[in-house]
Write a protein that holds these residues in place. Structure first.
Motif, mmCIF file in Angstrom:
data_model
loop_
_atom_site.group_PDB
_atom_site.id
_atom_site.type_symbol
_atom_site.label_atom_id
_atom_site.label_comp_id
_atom_site.label_asym_id
_atom_site.label_seq_id
_atom_site.Cartn_x
_atom_site.Cartn_y
_atom_site.Cartn_z
ATOM 1 N N MET A 33 0.845 -1.204 0.000
ATOM 2 C CA MET A 33 0.000 0.000 0.000
ATOM 3 C C MET A 33 0.876 1.248 0.000
ATOM 4 N N ASP A 34 0.576 2.193 -0.915
ATOM 5 C CA ASP A 34 1.316 3.446 -0.945
ATOM 6 C C ASP A 34 0.916 4.337 0.220
ATOM 7 N N ARG A 35 1.920 5.020 0.787
ATOM 8 C CA ARG A 35 1.649 6.056 1.783
ATOM 9 C C ARG A 35 2.333 7.326 1.310
ATOM 10 N N THR A 36 1.900 8.461 1.822
ATOM 11 C CA THR A 36 2.423 9.727 1.343
ATOM 12 C C THR A 36 3.437 10.307 2.323
ATOM 13 N N TYR A 37 4.435 10.991 1.738
ATOM 14 C CA TYR A 37 5.539 11.545 2.523
ATOM 15 C C TYR A 37 5.816 12.972 2.048
ATOM 16 N N PRO A 38 6.320 13.836 2.934
ATOM 17 C CA PRO A 38 6.579 15.222 2.543
ATOM 18 C C PRO A 38 7.623 15.333 1.433
ATOM 19 N N VAL A 39 7.317 16.135 0.434
ATOM 20 C CA VAL A 39 8.201 16.308 -0.718
ATOM 21 C C VAL A 39 9.563 16.828 -0.290
ATOM 22 N N GLU A 40 9.590 17.851 0.546
ATOM 23 C CA GLU A 40 10.860 18.465 0.928
ATOM 24 C C GLU A 40 11.738 17.487 1.686
ATOM 25 N N SER A 41 11.147 16.689 2.547
ATOM 26 C CA SER A 41 11.928 15.712 3.315
ATOM 27 C C SER A 41 12.502 14.636 2.406
ATOM 28 N N LEU A 42 11.718 14.193 1.425
ATOM 29 C CA LEU A 42 12.221 13.183 0.493
ATOM 30 C C LEU A 42 13.340 13.748 -0.376
ATOM 31 N N THR A 43 13.214 15.002 -0.769
ATOM 32 C CA THR A 43 14.273 15.628 -1.558
ATOM 33 C C THR A 43 15.552 15.730 -0.736
ATOM 34 N N ASP A 44 15.424 16.077 0.525
ATOM 35 C CA ASP A 44 16.595 16.156 1.409
ATOM 36 C C ASP A 44 17.228 14.777 1.584
ATOM 37 N N LEU A 45 16.401 13.752 1.712
ATOM 38 C CA LEU A 45 16.911 12.377 1.826
ATOM 39 C C LEU A 45 17.755 12.034 0.591
ATOM 40 N N GLY A 46 17.196 12.271 -0.591
ATOM 41 C CA GLY A 46 17.923 11.959 -1.815
ATOM 42 C C GLY A 46 19.210 12.732 -1.928
ATOM 43 N N SER A 47 19.167 14.003 -1.580
ATOM 44 C CA SER A 47 20.357 14.835 -1.662
ATOM 45 C C SER A 47 21.439 14.349 -0.706
ATOM 46 N N GLN A 48 21.071 14.031 0.512
ATOM 47 C CA GLN A 48 22.073 13.591 1.485
ATOM 48 C C GLN A 48 22.650 12.232 1.127
ATOM 49 N N ALA A 49 21.828 11.346 0.579
ATOM 50 C CA ALA A 49 22.336 10.039 0.156
ATOM 51 C C ALA A 49 23.378 10.201 -0.942
ATOM 52 N N LEU A 50 23.144 11.092 -1.896
ATOM 53 C CA LEU A 50 24.097 11.312 -2.977
ATOM 54 C C LEU A 50 25.347 12.036 -2.474
ATOM 55 N N GLN A 51 25.169 12.980 -1.576
ATOM 56 C CA GLN A 51 26.342 13.647 -1.003
ATOM 57 C C GLN A 51 27.217 12.660 -0.227
ATOM 58 N N ALA A 52 26.602 11.635 0.354
ATOM 59 C CA ALA A 52 27.357 10.639 1.118
ATOM 60 C C ALA A 52 28.291 9.822 0.232
ATOM 61 N N VAL A 53 28.036 9.815 -1.086
ATOM 62 C CA VAL A 53 28.940 9.123 -2.005
ATOM 63 C C VAL A 53 29.673 10.134 -2.888
ATOM 64 N N ASP A 54 29.881 11.353 -2.345
ATOM 65 C CA ASP A 54 30.770 12.370 -2.917
ATOM 66 C C ASP A 54 30.190 13.168 -4.067
ATOM 67 N N VAL A 55 28.879 13.165 -4.246
ATOM 68 C CA VAL A 55 28.275 14.055 -5.235
ATOM 69 C C VAL A 55 28.200 15.454 -4.626
ATOM 70 N N PRO A 56 28.666 16.494 -5.329
ATOM 71 C CA PRO A 56 28.613 17.861 -4.786
ATOM 72 C C PRO A 56 27.177 18.273 -4.437
ATOM 73 N N VAL A 57 27.064 19.212 -3.513
ATOM 74 C CA VAL A 57 25.762 19.589 -2.955
ATOM 75 C C VAL A 57 24.772 19.988 -4.043
ATOM 76 N N ASP A 58 25.163 20.882 -4.947
ATOM 77 C CA ASP A 58 24.223 21.380 -5.948
ATOM 78 C C ASP A 58 23.760 20.272 -6.890
ATOM 79 N N GLU A 59 24.696 19.419 -7.315
ATOM 80 C CA GLU A 59 24.349 18.328 -8.219
ATOM 81 C C GLU A 59 23.497 17.276 -7.508
#
Length: 351
Positions: free
Chosen positions: A1-27
């Motif tokens: 079953m799908d549940r809904t999550y805040p857009v901004e929090s999910l975007t922050d999650l994705g950004s931090q996961a990529l930064q954790a593997v050395d992707v620059p902040v803006d990218e």
């Protein structure tokens, strides 16, 4: 079953996961926003479902977290970008900015990209062009997953095609599609969620029609529209790869199969500046007229949609929160654990 999550929090999650593997902040932020935007549109196959794959490919060397993008050729209204095996979203941000500048100068612009990777949902990029008053066309090679009409071997990619025209109606007239009968990511999502896929989407390894997602991934997807769709897919393969040194799908090892593979994906981006023809206002009003006429063509008690209407409606509905499948949430939890990031980066459901 799908549940809904805040857009901004999910975007922050994705950004931090990529930064954790050395992707620059803006990218990292750009890529995360593009993935979440796909989920907002209702295109979960190109949303956060892809994040664990990107991270795995970066860790294995298939995607470079800090690529050196190079413009290796420019001539008139055309340019060629070498993306250095970076994230496709990073390459496409540069390509769409450049092609819009070329179109503004020359009336039309074309950018070909080589040594790239998956760029997410194509509408994210044509939206950038439409916002500048441009008609946009975007296509790409992918990994091998589709057999041509009458075949069984994986020769082609899903070869996405995105077309968009700006409109005074408030939302661009947009078609964003794979040239396979179903998107590869949708088959992956069906496998992850234990669902069957529609009949006519795929054949198994022996060439027999199948609705089992696992068998489809072991076999091949089918092009949409029989021989006509197959012809379009073949031509898009040629357009996306033959102008550069990008690989064809049959020359590519997909990062789904080998995270260390540098796929050398090719993209082609075209833009027409509407101001170079009549005027931006003229084109936008003409496109809106067409959209309204399409919507008015419904039978009594039915509803007709102009291309892009459903996705734009989803985006409006998912302005603050976005639905995610439980299988995707589970994969994101595993991803955070593997990166040593706190599991509270996954927000509490909003519903």
């Amino acid at each position: 079953m799908d549940r809904t999550y805040p857009v901004e929090s999910l975007t922050d999650l994705g950004s931090q996961a990529l930064q954790a593997v050395d992707v620059p902040v803006d990218e990292a932020r750009l890529t995360a926003e593009a993935l979440v935007e796909a989920d907002r549109r209702g295109i979960a196959s190109h949303g956060l479902l892809r994040l664990p794959l990107y991270v795995a490919a970066i860790r294995a060397g298939g995607i470079r977290p800090r690529p050196e993008l190079r413009w290796i050729r420019t001539q008139g209204a055309t340019a060629v970008l070498d993306a250095d095996s970076g994230l496709g979203q990073v390459a496409m941000a540069a390509a769409t900015d450049r092609v819009a500048d070329l179109a503004a100068e020359h009336g039309a612009g074309v950018v070909a990209v080589q040594h790239s990777t998956h760029y997410g949902a194509g509408a994210y990029w044509t939206d950038r062009l439409a916002a500048r008053g441009m008609i946009g066309v975007v296509t790409s090679t992918t990994g091998p997953s589709v057999t041509p009409f009458g075949g069984v071997e994986k020769i082609l990619g899903t070869n996405p095609l995105t077309l968009a025209a700006p409109s005074s109606d408030g939302a661009a007239l947009t078609a964003d599609m794979a040239t396979s009968a179903g998107a590869y990511g949708k088959v992956v999502a069906a496998r992850n969620e234990g669902r069957e896929i529609p009949a006519g989407w795929a054949v198994d390894a022996t060439g027999r029609p199948t609705t089992d997602a696992e068998s489809a991934l072991a076999g091949a997807l089918l092009p949409f529209g029989g021989p006509k769709g197959s012809a379009i897919a073949v031509l898009l393969e040629a357009f996306s790869a033959s102008l550069t040194t990008a690989n064809y799908a049959f020359q590519t090892e997909d990062i789904w199969a080998n995270n260390a593979s540098q796929m050398n994906t090719g993209h082609l981006v075209l833009a027409l500046d509407t101001a170079a023809f009549t005027s931006r206002e003229h084109t936008e009003h003409r496109v809106a007229e067409l959209q309204q006429r399409i919507r008015g063509a419904a039978a009594p008690g039915q509803q007709a949609f102009a291309p892009g209407d459903l996705e734009h409606a989803n985006t409006g509905r998912n302005r603050e929160t976005v639905p995610l499948a439980s299988s995707t949430v589970g994969q994101l939890e595993d991803l955070l654990g593997s990166l040593g990031l706190p599991d509270d980066l996954i927000p509490d459901p909003a519903d």
